[in-house]
Design a protein around this motif. Structure first.
Motif, PDB file in Angstrom:
ATOM      1  N   TYR A   1       0.734  -1.181   0.132  1.00 19.43           N
ATOM      2  CA  TYR A   1       0.075   0.110  -0.208  1.00 19.43           C
ATOM      3  C   TYR A   1       0.901   1.213   0.007  1.00 19.43           C
ATOM      4  O   TYR A   1       0.502   2.384  -0.631  1.00 19.43           O
ATOM      5  CB  TYR A   1      -0.946   0.064   1.151  1.00 19.43           C
ATOM      6  CG  TYR A   1      -2.304  -0.659   0.952  1.00 19.43           C
ATOM      7  CD1 TYR A   1      -3.157  -0.148  -0.019  1.00 19.43           C
ATOM      8  CD2 TYR A   1      -2.440  -1.948   1.495  1.00 19.43           C
ATOM      9  CE1 TYR A   1      -4.437  -1.005  -0.412  1.00 19.43           C
ATOM     10  CE2 TYR A   1      -3.415  -2.644   1.357  1.00 19.43           C
ATOM     11  CZ  TYR A   1      -4.639  -2.169   0.476  1.00 19.43           C
ATOM     12  OH  TYR A   1      -5.709  -2.991   0.183  1.00 19.43           O
ATOM     13  N   ARG A   2       2.135   1.294   0.624  1.00 25.49           N
ATOM     14  CA  ARG A   2       2.979   2.344   0.592  1.00 25.49           C
ATOM     15  C   ARG A   2       3.561   2.602  -0.710  1.00 25.49           C
ATOM     16  O   ARG A   2       3.581   3.820  -1.228  1.00 25.49           O
ATOM     17  CB  ARG A   2       4.252   2.141   1.580  1.00 25.49           C
ATOM     18  CG  ARG A   2       5.141   3.282   1.678  1.00 25.49           C
ATOM     19  CD  ARG A   2       4.312   4.650   1.672  1.00 25.49           C
ATOM     20  NE  ARG A   2       3.639   4.756   2.883  1.00 25.49           N
ATOM     21  CZ  ARG A   2       4.262   5.411   4.015  1.00 25.49           C
ATOM     22  NH1 ARG A   2       5.576   5.645   4.055  1.00 25.49           N
ATOM     23  NH2 ARG A   2       3.586   5.479   5.238  1.00 25.49           N
ATOM     24  N   ALA A   3       3.930   1.418  -1.497  1.00 23.84           N
ATOM     25  CA  ALA A   3       4.306   1.428  -2.855  1.00 23.84           C
ATOM     26  C   ALA A   3       3.435   2.126  -3.642  1.00 23.84           C
ATOM     27  O   ALA A   3       3.484   2.996  -4.492  1.00 23.84           O
ATOM     28  CB  ALA A   3       4.783   0.120  -3.316  1.00 23.84           C
ATOM     29  N   LYS A   4       2.001   1.656  -3.624  1.00 23.35           N
ATOM     30  CA  LYS A   4       0.814   2.325  -4.415  1.00 23.35           C
ATOM     31  C   LYS A   4       0.610   3.563  -4.181  1.00 23.35           C
ATOM     32  O   LYS A   4       0.305   4.447  -4.934  1.00 23.35           O
ATOM     33  CB  LYS A   4      -0.281   1.534  -4.237  1.00 23.35           C
ATOM     34  CG  LYS A   4      -1.418   1.559  -4.949  1.00 23.35           C
ATOM     35  CD  LYS A   4      -2.746   0.748  -4.739  1.00 23.35           C
ATOM     36  CE  LYS A   4      -2.396  -0.724  -5.169  1.00 23.35           C
ATOM     37  NZ  LYS A   4      -2.386  -1.080  -6.600  1.00 23.35           N
ATOM     38  N   SER A   5       0.870   4.270  -2.909  1.00 18.24           N
ATOM     39  CA  SER A   5       0.650   5.591  -2.682  1.00 18.24           C
ATOM     40  C   SER A   5       1.950   6.526  -3.217  1.00 18.24           C
ATOM     41  O   SER A   5       1.647   7.865  -3.514  1.00 18.24           O
ATOM     42  CB  SER A   5       0.765   5.713  -1.155  1.00 18.24           C
ATOM     43  OG  SER A   5       1.850   5.493  -0.449  1.00 18.24           O
ATOM     44  N   ARG A   6       2.949   6.058  -3.393  1.00 17.33           N
ATOM     45  CA  ARG A   6       4.125   6.438  -4.166  1.00 17.33           C
ATOM     46  C   ARG A   6       4.073   6.751  -5.750  1.00 17.33           C
ATOM     47  O   ARG A   6       4.722   7.333  -6.328  1.00 17.33           O
ATOM     48  CB  ARG A   6       5.388   5.910  -3.595  1.00 17.33           C
ATOM     49  CG  ARG A   6       5.568   6.093  -2.298  1.00 17.33           C
ATOM     50  CD  ARG A   6       6.880   5.051  -1.950  1.00 17.33           C
ATOM     51  NE  ARG A   6       8.032   5.181  -2.964  1.00 17.33           N
ATOM     52  CZ  ARG A   6       9.054   4.398  -2.993  1.00 17.33           C
ATOM     53  NH1 ARG A   6       8.930   3.214  -2.332  1.00 17.33           N
ATOM     54  NH2 ARG A   6       9.742   4.403  -3.877  1.00 17.33           N
ATOM     55  N   GLY A   7       3.019   5.940  -6.198  1.00 12.16           N
ATOM     56  CA  GLY A   7       2.821   5.812  -7.652  1.00 12.16           C
ATOM     57  C   GLY A   7       2.666   4.605  -8.028  1.00 12.16           C
ATOM     58  O   GLY A   7       2.813   3.673  -7.553  1.00 12.16           O
ATOM     59  N   ARG A   8       2.790   4.608  -9.420  1.00 14.07           N
ATOM     60  CA  ARG A   8       2.597   3.208 -10.095  1.00 14.07           C
ATOM     61  C   ARG A   8       3.935   2.629 -10.610  1.00 14.07           C
ATOM     62  O   ARG A   8       5.005   3.161 -10.516  1.00 14.07           O
ATOM     63  CB  ARG A   8       1.769   3.098 -11.374  1.00 14.07           C
ATOM     64  CG  ARG A   8       0.449   3.964 -11.060  1.00 14.07           C
ATOM     65  CD  ARG A   8      -0.371   3.999 -12.466  1.00 14.07           C
ATOM     66  NE  ARG A   8      -1.697   4.626 -12.537  1.00 14.07           N
ATOM     67  CZ  ARG A   8      -2.466   5.055 -13.232  1.00 14.07           C
ATOM     68  NH1 ARG A   8      -1.988   5.057 -14.669  1.00 14.07           N
ATOM     69  NH2 ARG A   8      -3.612   5.654 -13.134  1.00 14.07           N
ATOM     70  N   ALA A   9       3.753   1.067 -10.537  1.00 13.85           N
ATOM     71  CA  ALA A   9       4.843   0.396 -11.217  1.00 13.85           C
ATOM     72  C   ALA A   9       6.176   0.759 -10.098  1.00 13.85           C
ATOM     73  O   ALA A   9       7.383   0.977 -10.678  1.00 13.85           O
ATOM     74  CB  ALA A   9       5.405   0.811 -12.593  1.00 13.85           C
ATOM     75  N   THR A  10       6.139   0.386  -9.002  1.00 11.59           N
ATOM     76  CA  THR A  10       7.346   0.631  -7.927  1.00 11.59           C
ATOM     77  C   THR A  10       6.998  -0.601  -6.933  1.00 11.59           C
ATOM     78  O   THR A  10       5.997  -1.275  -6.843  1.00 11.59           O
ATOM     79  CB  THR A  10       7.281   1.890  -7.292  1.00 11.59           C
ATOM     80  OG1 THR A  10       8.335   2.246  -6.621  1.00 11.59           O
ATOM     81  CG2 THR A  10       6.072   2.009  -6.387  1.00 11.59           C
TER      82      THR A  10
END
Length: 689
Positions: free
Chosen positions: A408-417
């Motif tokens: 969820y933290r990765a998703k909040s930083r933007g896509r494809a990460t």
């Protein structure tokens, strides 16, 4: 004393009841409990006895059904009178011409308010077709059973193991002809590893059913079920074996077993099987000191694929992604699907975190490759959360939870990460959990309220509207702006009830202001409400807005809905239809924070819009920043050219006002006009003007 209107209503109710009774698929009648005379009958019941609905009333039950039938069913009537409970029975009658009819009769007692039996309702259902269908089904099953036993399954007779007779299905099952089988010993055709079991059954002479395997003529193994019986044939005692081919059944059982542990769409391990095998790998890693990494993978905005192309194409994308995940990993790594667009991977044989990053980069690159579905190329991107064993947890559930949090933290930083789990994330997740519970309580405790920031006409300075801004009077933390809680509300779908509350409250406020004549002497005085992505993407959102307006007693012309650029562009295929439905209700539609979402001009012309709001990040740099001047002026001129009303947010100085008005901006909002205020303070501010 009944009035004329009461009598008319009673007559109307009686007519409605009669119409309903005449059209239900049953015969209905009501008989008096005292004298068994008919008080009411629907058309079907009356016509069944060659009477009319008028002529049947007053007739005794025996006069209606006949003396013989009355004598047969009197026992059921007496039982109802005695027990005061419903009675059900069946009767078979003969139609004219001799065709039998099977009827199911329900006798239902009718009582007054004191529990005195007044009468009996009679409901008659024709169940002939059901009884005929049941009989035919039994006959069909009997014929099928006989056919299966006689022709489909192999049958052999043997005396002391020597076959004396076989049928054709057995020949087909083994590949040998009847002439080749008769006279041979049955054990010659049993698989070698099954010989001890079959010998024991032959020695004991038991009558039983068991599974074994025989050899086909081509040398292949055929699993079978044997049903053993002892019987006399032609005056001698023989053993009979029914040989049933169970290859299909075993294949089905294997398939069921596979489905019990694998996802039906992708063939990957399902949640239960993945967790079980993960537990085994964790115990092994504990003994060997090995590092493992759990990857929690979620596809970004996958819902849009299903919504725009349908679930079949969405399934193609999921299948392609699963194949790519498996192809990018080693045989010793576990891959599973937890449902929807959520995948999990457990990496083993790792030397360091750098090894994990290599795998992560590979997964990001292979998943991002466009997938062909419905004749077009679709790009999907993953957000990946990583939890490392043993650093981030020792148990399965703990690692799953931490990897999910990191995702969820990765998703909040933007896509494809991707994002590795950190202890601070767990603290944030716990804080979010607490805040989620407090949000739900806040809704029930009425802790939320709307502040209102005025909007004025650029040319006259006259009040033209207000933007509703959500605030939360937290019992411990005081007054909170949306930045403190909206992210949690959206993650946990609390945004839907919260968004409904904001819309309803804005509509009620708009109605109250008009009742108080607060808006008299001002412009349209619309209240602007910000919409979330979750609200706008909800199926039937326009219908929800219509319902809320009706509940509040408000008109659509009193509200303005603000949507961000990103929200509209992410749903460009469906947004026009929803926006058109909202505008048809009289609502104004505005693009909020324009200039930050990179909306193309082509998209802007495709959308049915009324207003455009320039983001305050541009307005705040005026008039000194030449770049901000060029961009803002271009936005205003473009919007005016498209026939849109232009509002500037964050106006703080007279110089900004003068410059924007000169370019054609029609409406201002900001500190120079007025700060956000509670409703009562805003109303006092308006009256003071």
């Amino acid at each position: 004393m009944s009035t004329d209107s009461d009598l008319e209503r009673q007559a109307l109710d009686a007519a409605r009841f009669r119409m309903l009774a005449d059209h239900v698929p049953a015969w209905i009648a009501l008989y008096d409990a005292a004298d068994h005379r008919c008080l009411f009958a629907n058309r079907g019941y009356a016509e069944a006895f060659q009477l009319t609905q008028d002529s049947i009333v007053g007739k005794h039950f025996s006069e209606v059904v006949g003396a013989e039938a009355y004598a047969q069913v009197r026992v059921y009537v007496d039982e109802l009178v005695r027990s005061h409970k419903p009675v059900v029975y069946e009767r078979e009658l003969q139609r004219p011409g001799g065709t039998p009819v099977c009827l199911e009769i329900h006798l239902i007692p009718q009582f007054d308010d004191r529990g005195t039996l007044l009468g009996s309702w009679v409901l008659v259902y024709d169940i002939t077709r059901h009884r005929v269908a049941e009989r035919r089904l039994r006959e069909s099953e009997a014929r099928l059973d006989k056919f299966m036993q006689a022709t489909v399954e192999g049958i052999l007779f043997h005396r002391d193991g020597i076959m004396t007779d076989v049928n054709q299905p057995l020949c087909a099952l083994t590949g040998w002809s009847a002439a080749e089988l008769i006279g041979q010993h049955v054990l010659a055709y049993v698989a070698d590893d099954e010989l001890p079991k079959v010998r024991e059954v032959m020695r004991s002479g038991q009558e039983l059913r068991y599974e074994t395997a025989i050899r086909h003529r081509d040398g292949s193994r055929v699993p079978v079920e044997l049903i053993m019986r002892t019987m006399e044939r032609d005056g001698e005692k023989l053993r009979m074996a029914v040989v049933r081919d169970i290859r299909d059944r075993l294949a089905s059982e294997a398939r069921i077993q596979h489905l019990a542990h694998h996802d039906g769409l992708t063939g990957l391990l399902n949640r239960g099987a993945f967790m079980e095998r993960m537990g085994l790998m964790l115990r092994r890693a504990e003994r060997s000191g090995e590092m493992l990494a759990l990857l929690f993978i979620d596809l970004d905005n996958f819902k849009r694929v299903n919504d725009s192309l349908g679930h079949l194409e969405g399934d193609q994308v999921l299948t392609a992604v699963s194949e790519r995940l498996v192809g990018a990993l080693r045989a010793g790594d576990l891959v599973g699907r937890f449902g929807g667009d959520e995948f999990v991977v457990l990496l083993s044989e790792l030397g360091s975190r750098d090894d994990i990053k290599v795998v992560l980069d590979a997964l990001l690159s292979v998943v991002e490759v466009p997938v062909r579905a419905d004749g077009r190329a679709l790009s999907v991107t993953p957000s990946i959360g990583v939890a490392v064993y043993p650093d981030d947890g020792l148990q399965e559930d703990e690692l799953i939870q931490h990897a999910d949090t990191a995702m969820y933290r990765a998703k909040s930083r933007g896509r494809a990460t991707y994002q590795f789990f950190e202890p601070a994330l767990a603290e944030t997740a716990y804080a979010d959990l607490v805040l989620e519970a407090e949000l739900a309580q806040g809704l029930t405790r009425n802790e939320f309220e709307l502040f209102f920031q005025p909007q004025v006409d650029a040319a006259t300075g006259r009040l033209s509207g207000a933007e509703a801004l959500l605030r939360w009077r937290h019992p411990q933390r005081g007054l909170l702006s949306p930045d403190a809680f909206i992210f949690v509300a959206e993650r946990h779908r609390l945004m839907l009830p919260l968004g409904e509350w904001v819309l309803r409250e804005a509509a009620v406020t708009a109605r109250r202001w008009r009742e108080q004549q607060l808006t008299q002497g001002h412009g349209p005085m619309r209240i602007a409400v910000n919409l979330s992505r979750m609200q706008f993407n909800l199926d039937g959102f326009a219908d929800t807005v219509m319902r809320l307006l009706q509940e509040a007693g408000a008109q659509g012309e009193w509200l303005e809905l603000e949507l961000t650029e990103r929200l509209l562009i992410d749903d460009i295929e469906h947004a026009p239809a929803t926006l058109s439905a909202l505008r048809a209700q009289g609502l104004t539609v505005s693009v909020d924070d324009f200039g930050t979402g990179y909306t193309s001009l082509a998209h802007l012309t495709e959308l049915p819009l009324d207003k455009l709001k320039i983001d305050q990040s541009f307005v705040g740099r005026l008039p000194d920043d030449a770049g901000a001047q060029a961009i803002t002026r271009a936005i205003v001129q473009m919007a005016v050219g498209l026939g849109l009303t232009v509002t500037a947010e964050g106006v703080r100085t007279a110089a900004q006002w003068q410059l924007l008005a000169g370019w054609g901006c029609q409406q201002f909002q900001g500190e120079l006009v007025g700060a956000p205020m509670p409703a009562a303070e805003f109303e006092a501010w308006v009256k003071a003007r």
